[in-house]
Design an enzyme around this catalytic site. Structure first.
Site, PDB file in Angstrom:
ATOM      1  N   GLY A 139       0.796  -1.216   0.000  1.00 12.23           N
ATOM      2  CA  GLY A 139       0.000   0.000   0.000  1.00 12.23           C
ATOM      3  C   GLY A 139       0.830   1.268   0.000  1.00 12.23           C
ATOM      4  O   GLY A 139       2.052   1.243  -0.147  1.00 12.23           O
ATOM      5  N   GLY A 140       0.146   2.388   0.195  1.00 14.51           N
ATOM      6  CA  GLY A 140       0.821   3.674   0.154  1.00 14.51           C
ATOM      7  C   GLY A 140       1.650   3.971   1.374  1.00 14.51           C
ATOM      8  O   GLY A 140       2.622   4.727   1.303  1.00 14.51           O
ATOM      9  N   THR A 141       1.302   3.382   2.510  1.00 10.49           N
ATOM     10  CA  THR A 141       2.024   3.619   3.761  1.00 10.49           C
ATOM     11  C   THR A 141       2.662   2.352   4.298  1.00 10.49           C
ATOM     12  O   THR A 141       3.797   2.378   4.775  1.00 10.49           O
ATOM     13  CB  THR A 141       1.070   4.201   4.828  1.00 10.49           C
ATOM     14  OG1 THR A 141       0.485   5.412   4.340  1.00 10.49           O
ATOM     15  CG2 THR A 141       1.822   4.499   6.118  1.00 10.49           C
ATOM     16  N   ILE A 153       3.323  -2.049   3.881  1.00 11.40           N
ATOM     17  CA  ILE A 153       3.335  -3.285   3.105  1.00 11.40           C
ATOM     18  C   ILE A 153       2.907  -4.403   4.041  1.00 11.40           C
ATOM     19  O   ILE A 153       3.561  -4.654   5.057  1.00 11.40           O
ATOM     20  CB  ILE A 153       4.731  -3.566   2.524  1.00 11.40           C
ATOM     21  CG1 ILE A 153       5.143  -2.436   1.571  1.00 11.40           C
ATOM     22  CG2 ILE A 153       4.753  -4.910   1.793  1.00 11.40           C
ATOM     23  CD1 ILE A 153       6.571  -2.543   1.077  1.00 11.40           C
ATOM     24  N   GLU A 164      -6.425  -4.702  -6.212  1.00 14.68           N
ATOM     25  CA  GLU A 164      -6.491  -4.700  -4.750  1.00 14.68           C
ATOM     26  C   GLU A 164      -7.916  -4.824  -4.210  1.00 14.68           C
ATOM     27  O   GLU A 164      -8.130  -5.424  -3.150  1.00 14.68           O
ATOM     28  CB  GLU A 164      -5.823  -3.447  -4.188  1.00 14.68           C
ATOM     29  CG  GLU A 164      -6.454  -2.136  -4.602  1.00 14.68           C
ATOM     30  CD  GLU A 164      -5.700  -0.943  -4.016  1.00 14.68           C
ATOM     31  OE1 GLU A 164      -5.685  -0.793  -2.777  1.00 14.68           O
ATOM     32  OE2 GLU A 164      -5.124  -0.169  -4.803  1.00 14.68           O
ATOM     33  N   THR A 167      -4.581   4.359   4.448  1.00 16.48           N
ATOM     34  CA  THR A 167      -4.157   5.758   4.386  1.00 16.48           C
ATOM     35  C   THR A 167      -5.360   6.641   4.089  1.00 16.48           C
ATOM     36  O   THR A 167      -5.555   7.694   4.688  1.00 16.48           O
ATOM     37  CB  THR A 167      -3.076   5.933   3.310  1.00 16.48           C
ATOM     38  OG1 THR A 167      -2.020   4.990   3.544  1.00 16.48           O
ATOM     39  CG2 THR A 167      -2.502   7.337   3.350  1.00 16.48           C
ATOM     40  N   ILE A 171      -4.980  10.920  10.232  1.00 18.99           N
ATOM     41  CA  ILE A 171      -4.588  10.786  11.638  1.00 18.99           C
ATOM     42  C   ILE A 171      -3.116  11.129  11.804  1.00 18.99           C
ATOM     43  O   ILE A 171      -2.730  11.872  12.718  1.00 18.99           O
ATOM     44  CB  ILE A 171      -4.883   9.367  12.153  1.00 18.99           C
ATOM     45  CG1 ILE A 171      -6.393   9.109  12.194  1.00 18.99           C
ATOM     46  CG2 ILE A 171      -4.287   9.163  13.555  1.00 18.99           C
ATOM     47  CD1 ILE A 171      -6.774   7.680  12.535  1.00 18.99           C
ATOM     48  N   TYR A 187       3.119   6.665  14.701  1.00 21.94           N
ATOM     49  CA  TYR A 187       1.685   6.361  14.742  1.00 21.94           C
ATOM     50  C   TYR A 187       1.275   5.758  16.080  1.00 21.94           C
ATOM     51  O   TYR A 187       0.239   6.126  16.642  1.00 21.94           O
ATOM     52  CB  TYR A 187       1.320   5.404  13.601  1.00 21.94           C
ATOM     53  CG  TYR A 187      -0.163   5.168  13.454  1.00 21.94           C
ATOM     54  CD1 TYR A 187      -0.976   6.136  12.866  1.00 21.94           C
ATOM     55  CD2 TYR A 187      -0.757   3.986  13.887  1.00 21.94           C
ATOM     56  CE1 TYR A 187      -2.344   5.928  12.720  1.00 21.94           C
ATOM     57  CE2 TYR A 187      -2.123   3.772  13.740  1.00 21.94           C
ATOM     58  CZ  TYR A 187      -2.906   4.745  13.161  1.00 21.94           C
ATOM     59  OH  TYR A 187      -4.260   4.542  13.017  1.00 21.94           O
TER      60      TYR A 187
END
Length: 267
Positions: free
Chosen positions: A8-10, A12, A70, A99, A124, A137
């Site tokens: 993904g964008g943020t 894996i 996806e 994300t 967030i 995070y």
């Protein structure tokens, strides 16, 4: 060993299956080169990829891989997890809160994407950093658990002080709308972060409920990496879903739905 990866964008998300056992791990997408190096060192029988960065991995590994859409992978994997965890749902909306957030309707046979919003874990982290200067995070979500939104968010009950409101008093009338009424208050980082998670949870839930009503289902399944170490987000989403008359469901390891599903889709 069989490996499914949702790049993904943020994050894996990696699922390994061997001897009927499944293991899960995550890696930051910025460390994708390390994931490629690890893959090239493994004895892999089957490798299946999905997500926005699947192509990057496929181009840099020395073993063949299949790439899947996806949305289809997430739906397939979620169906497997729901069945394994005893949830027998004829149809449902599922909200994949990564994300950003992607919304899908599953009719019992196949999924269709029915919407999406930019509100999710990226908000967030990004807005959380702007308000607290915290980049981690886990630290953000840990701090938010102790926050109080009462002086930040304007609730319906705050407006209808002496009369019965026409809608539930616990509904949020305006996120961050109570701030100017409490300028003498101490807006701690915990309170501000709790309010950020509150607006994310409520927006995601409102969108999910809207499409659930459109497709005449009361079942909403929430998955995605944003719920990891984030009990407050889960509580906000669950409470708000029930308050609005729908049924919320969570699945363990739901964030890995795409990685699992990629393993079970066939070309």
């Amino acid at each position: 060993m069989k490996v499914g990866i949702d790049a993904g964008g943020t994050l894996i998300k990696i699922v390994q299956e061997q001897d009927n056992q499944r293991t899960f791990k995550t890696e930051l997408t910025k460390n994708i080169d390390q994931v490629v190096e690890w893959l090239n060192q493994q004895q892999i029988e089957k490798l299946c990829l999905t997500g926005g960065n699947a192509g990057v991995i496929a181009e840099n590994i020395n073993i063949p891989a299949q790439i899947f859409v996806e949305f289809d992978a997430a739906s397939q994997g979620l169906g497997i997890l729901l069945k394994e965890q005893g949830h027998d749902l004829a149809d449902y909306i599922f909200a994949n809160v990564g994300t950003g957030t992607s919304l899908h309707y599953f009719d019992g046979q196949s999924q269709r994407r029915v919407g999406g919003i930019g509100t999710g874990g990226g908000m967030i982290q990004g807005l959380g950093y702007l308000l607290s200067q915290i980049t981690d995070y886990k630290q953000l979500t840990d701090m938010a658990q102790h926050g109080d939104r009462n002086t930040i968010d304007l609730k319906v009950r705050h407006i209808y002080k002496d009369t019965e409101p026409p809608i539930p008093g616990d509904l949020t009338a305006a996120n961050f709308g109570h701030v100017l009424h409490h300028l003498d208050a101490d807006f701690t980082p915990s309170n501000k972060l709790a309010a950020v998670i509150g607006v994310v949870g409520e927006v995601v839930t409102t969108m999910a409920i809207t499409v659930a009503r459109e497709f005449k289902t009361e079942n909403i399944v929430y998955i995605g990496s944003s719920f990891h170490n984030n009990a407050l987000l889960r509580k906000v989403v669950e409470d708000y879903t029930v308050l609005r008359g729908c049924k919320p469901y969570y699945v363990e390891n739901g964030a890995f739905s795409g990685a699992i599903g990629a393993l079970y889709l066939e070309k």
